[in-house]
Design an enzyme around this catalytic site. Structure first.
Site, mmCIF file in Angstrom:
data_model
loop_
_atom_site.group_PDB
_atom_site.id
_atom_site.type_symbol
_atom_site.label_atom_id
_atom_site.label_comp_id
_atom_site.label_asym_id
_atom_site.label_seq_id
_atom_site.Cartn_x
_atom_site.Cartn_y
_atom_site.Cartn_z
ATOM 1 C CE LYS A 160 -2.608 3.328 1.174
ATOM 2 N NZ LYS A 160 -2.321 4.975 0.887
ATOM 3 C CB ALA A 162 2.563 7.635 -0.512
ATOM 4 C CB SER A 163 -2.694 8.596 -2.409
ATOM 5 O OG SER A 163 -3.400 7.447 -1.764
ATOM 6 C CB SER A 213 3.351 10.578 9.479
ATOM 7 O OG SER A 213 2.219 9.849 9.570
ATOM 8 C CD GLU A 234 12.556 4.977 8.731
ATOM 9 O OE1 GLU A 234 12.132 6.038 9.301
ATOM 10 O OE2 GLU A 234 12.534 5.062 7.494
ATOM 11 C CB CYS A 268 13.176 9.689 8.230
ATOM 12 S SG CYS A 268 11.403 9.420 7.723
ATOM 13 C CD GLU A 367 10.611 14.273 10.375
ATOM 14 O OE1 GLU A 367 11.600 13.597 9.849
ATOM 15 O OE2 GLU A 367 9.702 13.702 10.652
#
Length: 468
Positions: A160, A162-163, A213, A234, A268, A367
């Protein structure tokens, strides 16, 4: 969020995709489960052959998939090519090393004799279908560092993604299909985030891995915990970059620029908080700021571009709010601090260095996902370590020093999943990768990563019966 390719360099929607309906999702779940029953019985040599073939195909496709990634999420195309090359390297590494990493472990007979065993061993067996929920920022690498070890271990995967990176997601499924992996071994699910829970709760899904996230990680971990399913997370990072008096300041400043703006600052593991000893602060700040100011911001498809747009308009808005809050609270922008001139159509932001940061500022705790660096002056190593650890995150860290005693202290005291000396944090297939605190748990890559989704099975053999 629609499933669509929207070019962040100009805001144009290039392609949209319909989400899978329940019937097609069910078909793919069934195919993944069937494929696992067969794939787990194949030998390492066959899996390695297929994965190596996929790496060869990826090398052949490098130019095209790099342009696709750049168009979908905005990274400079030269960085996208490097990402594709890194994926192929990791695939070949696991093809060559998986059998060794998952070899049976044989405890010494004297250690197990009082259990009554004639002999005993530990065998790593695959768990089954693993759901991977992956982010847009490294749309190929994040997936491949899960897929390569998972497939070599005998698991099957459902992605799945990211869109905003649907074409990259579909490419990955197609890559494994063209390489010869049996149908169902690795499939992409074009579904919205609201459909993830039902997939994760399906009894045919054995485990999940997520990079993304903190809210997304909490959501997946909550569902997986309710179902008692293994997860690896992660999540975010706010990595410190310590520069101490014995450092090579010129090299530290040069590397700091790359460490902060890699992937347009949307990483990240990018260094974000630059913590510099007072003895070298002025020299470092001058060189670092000059390097950030000299970067070329522009069209990510141009070879000369160093920093492209942020991936979304919302991402830029979030970054702007952090910077505006810091400036309102008394921070100083040594460079940048706004949108670049002449780039009005896309979601661009200037490389920025903020000094005079205090705990009252949001940027001190949150962040920064973009090309914004925060700069701190400290009096000694004690203050540097304390400030480095003053964050809810603990992904990795960077330290510049030639002093072995300082190195030993940082390895002992820095609260992070990695400590990189005299260089920048980077992931490598032979080294475990992951964090502590709110940066997640579990490890990817190396032997630690491939064993995360294995059943470490104790195999016990009793004494042979007397011959009759």
């Amino acid at each position: 969020m629609p499933i669509a390719t929207v070019n962040p360099a100009n805001g144009e929607t290039l392609r949209t995709f319909d989400a899978l309906d329940e019937q097609e999702t069910e078909r793919r779940l069934s195919a993944a489960h069937r494929a696992f029953r067969a794939h787990r019985a194949t030998g390492f040599a066959e899996r390695a052959r297929l994965l190596s073939r996929a790496a060869d195909l990826l090398d052949e496709d490098q130019q095209d998939i790099a342009r696709t990634m750049t168009t979908e999420m905005g990274k400079p195309v030269k960085a996208a090519r490097a990402e594709a090359a890194k994926c192929a390297k990791a695939m070949r590494w696991y093809a060559a090393n998986a059998e060794r990493l998952l070899a049976d472990e044989h405890p010494d007979d004297t250690d197990v004799k009082d259990s009554g065993a004639a002999r005993a061993l530990v065998r790593y067996r695959p768990l089954g279908v693993v759901l991977a929920v992956m982010p847009w920022n490294f749309p190929l690498w994040q997936v491949m560092r899960f897929a390569a070890p998972a497939l070599m271990a005998g698991n099957t995967g459902l992605l799945k993604h990211a869109s905003n990176v649907p074409q990259t997601a579909l490419y990955i499924e197609d890559l494994f299909t063209r390489a010869g992996f049996p149908a169902g071994c690795f499939q992409t699910l074009l579904i919205g985030s609201g459909a993830v829970e039902a997939v994760l709760r399906d009894p045919r899904v054995a485990a999940a891995t997520l990079t993304g996230s903190e809210p997304a990680g909490r959501a997946v971990a909550s569902v997986a915990g309710d179902e008692v399913k293994k997860t690896v997370l992660e999540l975010g990072g706010s990595d410190p970059y310590l520069v101490l008096p014995s450092a090579d300041v010129d090299k530290a400043a040069e590397t700091a620029v790359t460490a902060r703006v890699q992937n347009n600052g949307q990483s990240c593991i990018a260094a974000k908080r630059f913590i510099v000893h007072a003895d070298v602060y002025d020299a470092f700040a001058e060189r670092f700021t000059a390097g950030m100011r000299a970067l070329t911001v522009g069209d990510p498809l141009e070879e000369s571009t160093d920093v492209g747009p942020l991936s979304s308009e919302q991402g830029r808005t979030d970054l702007e709010e952090l910077v505006e809050d810091a400036l309102a609270e008394g921070a100083t922008a040594l460079c940048g601090g706004g949108r670049p001139e002449g780039l009005d159509r896309g979601w661009f932001y200037e490389p920025t260095v903020l000094a005079g940061i205090t705990p009252a500022m949001r940027v001190h705790r949150e962040e920064t996902f973009g090309p914004v660096a925060t700069l701190y002056r400290v009096a000694d190593l004690d203050e540097a370590v304390e400030l480095a650890n003053d964050t809810p995150f603990g992904l990795s860290s960077n330290v510049w020093t030639r002093d072995q005693g300082e190195m030993d202290r940082c390895v002992r005291d820095l609260e992070a999943g990695g400590v990189f000396f005299n260089g920048m944090t980077a992931s490598h297939p032979a080294l475990p990768f992951g964090g502590v605190k709110r940066s997640g748990y579990g490890r990817e890559l190396a032997g630690h990563g491939i064993r995360e989704f294995c059943n470490a099975t104790t195999v016990w053999y009793g004494p042979a019966p007397d011959a009759r």
